[in-house]
Scaffold this active site. Sequence first.
Site, PDB file in Angstrom:
ATOM      1  N   GLU A  83      50.852 -38.060   4.811  1.00 12.35           N
ATOM      2  CA  GLU A  83      49.465 -37.639   4.620  1.00 12.35           C
ATOM      3  C   GLU A  83      49.348 -36.283   3.927  1.00 12.35           C
ATOM      4  O   GLU A  83      48.275 -35.925   3.433  1.00 12.35           O
ATOM      5  CB  GLU A  83      48.752 -37.561   5.978  1.00 12.35           C
ATOM      6  CG  GLU A  83      48.573 -38.889   6.688  1.00 12.35           C
ATOM      7  CD  GLU A  83      47.452 -39.727   6.100  1.00 12.35           C
ATOM      8  OE1 GLU A  83      46.862 -39.313   5.084  1.00 12.35           O
ATOM      9  OE2 GLU A  83      47.172 -40.796   6.664  1.00 12.35           O
ATOM     10  N   GLU A 114      69.015 -45.465  16.901  1.00  8.95           N
ATOM     11  CA  GLU A 114      68.684 -44.217  17.580  1.00  8.95           C
ATOM     12  C   GLU A 114      69.851 -43.668  18.398  1.00  8.95           C
ATOM     13  O   GLU A 114      69.851 -42.495  18.779  1.00  8.95           O
ATOM     14  CB  GLU A 114      67.472 -44.399  18.484  1.00  8.95           C
ATOM     15  CG  GLU A 114      67.727 -45.235  19.723  1.00  8.95           C
ATOM     16  CD  GLU A 114      66.523 -45.237  20.646  1.00  8.95           C
ATOM     17  OE1 GLU A 114      66.721 -44.886  21.817  1.00  8.95           O
ATOM     18  OE2 GLU A 114      65.419 -45.570  20.209  1.00  8.95           O
TER      19      GLU A 114
END
Length: 306
Positions: A83, A114
Site C-alpha cells: 500500500e 515457517e
Amino acid sequence: MDLGSLISETRNPDTLDLDNLSTLDMVTKLNQQDTTVAGAVSRTLPQVAEAVDSAAATLLAGGRLIYIGAGTSGRLGVLDASECPPTFGIPHGVVIGLIAGGPAALVTSVEGAEDDEGLGISDLQAQNLSANDMVIGLAASGRTPYAIGALRYARQLGCRTAAISCNPHSPLALEAEIAISPLVGPEALTGSTRLKSGTAQKLVLNMISTGAMIKIGKVYQNLMVDMRASNVKLVDRARRMVCEATGCEVAQAESALQQAQYEVKTAILMILTDLTAEQAGQRLAMHGGFLRAALQGHSQQPQAHK
C-alpha cells in the site's frame, strides 16, 4: 518452547460456548473480544513511536524498510508494504514485505516454511540486505523460526530491527532492538491468531508505515500529498486535496495539477506562492520534499499554515 503455554494458544474462558450461540450472540461475542485490541496496542505506543523514528531515519538515509513473517503475520506485512507506493508515492522496493514460502504463500499454505530459520536468512540475502536497512520481524506467537532467523541475521549485519508479537518476552522480541508486544490475550477461537493478534499487528503496522511517511515529508497537515493520482478516484482526490490545502476553486486546482504533472505537493506550492511548476519543484527539492518547510514564512500562506 511449550507452545501450549503461550497466551495466544490458551483457551479464552469468555468464549467457551461459541458453538451454542445464536448467530447474533456469536458475532456480538466476537466483537466484544475485538474491542480489547486497541487498548492492548495503546500500551505499546512508546515502542511503536521508537519504531517509527527508526524507520524514518532508515528511509531518510536511503535504506529500506523490510517486514518479514509467516502466515497471517507475513501476509499483513506484504499488505502494508504494497500500500505504500500508491499512498505515499514512494518507489516499489523501498518498503518490502516478505512471507515464508514466497508469493504463493499469500493465497495457500506452504507447509513447513515457517519452521526454517535458514529460509528467513536466505530471503533477506535475496534482497541484498545491508546495514542501511531496517527489518521488522512479525510473528503473533513470537517463536516462529523463519522470523527469528531473519531478525538474528539482520542484527548481525548491523540493521535496525524491531519485532511485533503478541506474547510477552518472546524469542522474537529478544532478537530485536525494539520489541512491540500488544498483549491481546487468548483468541476467541483458540489459537486462531488471525483474529485479535492479526488485528493488533495490522494496527501497529499502520502506525509504523504512516508515521514514518509523515516524518519523511510524504504528508502535509493530514493530506497524503505524495499520492500517485493513477485513476479517476485518485485524480478527484488530488483536486480536493489541492482545494482543501489552498482554499482555491476546482478549476485553479486542476490547472495547477496539469502544470505539475499531477504532483499534489507541487500544485499546492504553486498556488500558495505564485511559483511556476519548475520553480515549485526546485523549492521542494531544496527542502527535502517537505511541503511545510517549503511554505514556511511565505506571505501567502493561508491561516491554517500560520
